[in-house]
Enzyme design. Structure first.
Site, PDB file in Angstrom:
ATOM      1  N   LYS A  14      37.330  27.708  49.841  1.00 17.87           N
ATOM      2  CA  LYS A  14      36.845  29.010  50.311  1.00 17.87           C
ATOM      3  C   LYS A  14      35.403  29.216  49.821  1.00 17.87           C
ATOM      4  O   LYS A  14      34.598  28.291  49.876  1.00 17.87           O
ATOM      5  CB  LYS A  14      37.800  30.113  49.878  1.00 17.87           C
ATOM      6  CG  LYS A  14      39.244  29.817  50.293  1.00 17.87           C
ATOM      7  CD  LYS A  14      40.189  30.951  50.014  1.00 17.87           C
ATOM      8  CE  LYS A  14      41.614  30.554  50.390  1.00 17.87           C
ATOM      9  NZ  LYS A  14      42.565  31.684  50.253  1.00 17.87           N
ATOM     10  N   GLY A 177      46.924  33.928  47.991  1.00 14.35           N
ATOM     11  CA  GLY A 177      46.164  34.555  46.923  1.00 14.35           C
ATOM     12  C   GLY A 177      46.863  35.715  46.245  1.00 14.35           C
ATOM     13  O   GLY A 177      46.241  36.438  45.456  1.00 14.35           O
TER      14      GLY A 177
END
Length: 255
Positions: A14, A177
């Site tokens: 990311k 996450g």
């Protein structure tokens, strides 16, 4: 990537690890993960760190690199975007398409993901198509329907003779996450549903060549159990792929 399907251990960094951090990561990781031809390791670093990652991986052909996103046009006035040709020229072999953050943060539609998959295949790279439902969709018992809707535009434009070049990653949005992981039964059930969609579209032989990965709060202590489930061909790891020692443990969990 055709049958028999080898485990794929993929790390999506990311917006983390700049070039110097990427170099340090691989200096550690390559000492911890022995080369092997019984699985595929892949990383998706930020575009700005791609060259540093490629340099660090010289001599390790078992570790492949991909980019986190592309645009479907070959070139033009699209500030901030990367074309598939640029990714290929830089040395990318894989491309993430339709990650939940692209869909839910940046508003990418399933039709746009299909255009990207088409462009990636046409360039000879491997699209890693991400699909998955939100917590509200799961509570409404629409998880399988949502994933089917995300798959549909892609299955319409991918031919049977090229579907073996596709990788699918099931990533329940509520588990990304958050520290909450889908249960092994959740993963097994959804992977089976995705495989049935593929078989309906392409027949068993072609469909069974497609690796289906699980993603969503994968960690060293749950990776082995997740990958032991029938139909789970590997993992797409987010936060836990940023730590060299931790990701090396996940690689070892593949057996």
């Amino acid at each position: 990537m055709t049958a028999p399907r080898k485990p794929i251990l993929a790390g999506n960094w990311k917006m983390n690890h700049g070039p110097s951090q990427a170099a340090r990561f691989f200096a550690d990781f390559l000492n911890l993960a022995e080369p092997g031809d019984d699985r595929t390791i892949a990383f998706f670093p930020p575009a700005i760190s791609f060259a540093a990652a490629r340099e660090a991986l010289q001599g390790r052909p078992d570790v492949r690199l991909g980019v986190q996103n592309v645009y479907w046009e070959e070139s033009g006035a699209f500030t901030g975007e990367l074309s598939v040709g640029m990714a290929k020229d830089a040395g990318a072999e894989l491309v993430l398409v339709g990650h939940s953050e692209r869909r839910h943060v940046f508003g990418e539609t399933s039709e746009e993901t299909a255009r990207k998959v088409r462009a990636v295949l046409d360039a000879g790279l491997v699209p890693v198509l991400c699909v998955g439902e939100t917590i509200d969709e799961r509570r409404a018992e629409r998880a399988e329907a949502v994933v089917a809707e995300q798959l549909a535009p892609v299955l319409e434009i991918v031919r049977a003779d090229e579907v073996g070049e596709l990788v699918i990653a099931y990533e329940p949005v509520w588990a990304i996450g958050t520290g909450v992981t889908a249960t092994p039964d959740d993963a097994r059930t959804m992977h089976a549903a995705v495989r049935e969609r593929l078989r309906a579209a392409y027949g068993a032989e072609a469909a069974d060549a497609v690796p289906i990965l699980y993603g969503g709060s994968v960690k060293p202590d749950n990776a082995a159990e997740l990958m032991s489930q029938p139909g789970v061909d590997g993992v797409l790891v987010g936060g836990a792929s940023l730590d060299a020692a931790g990701f090396a443990r996940i690689v070892k969990a593949a057996g």
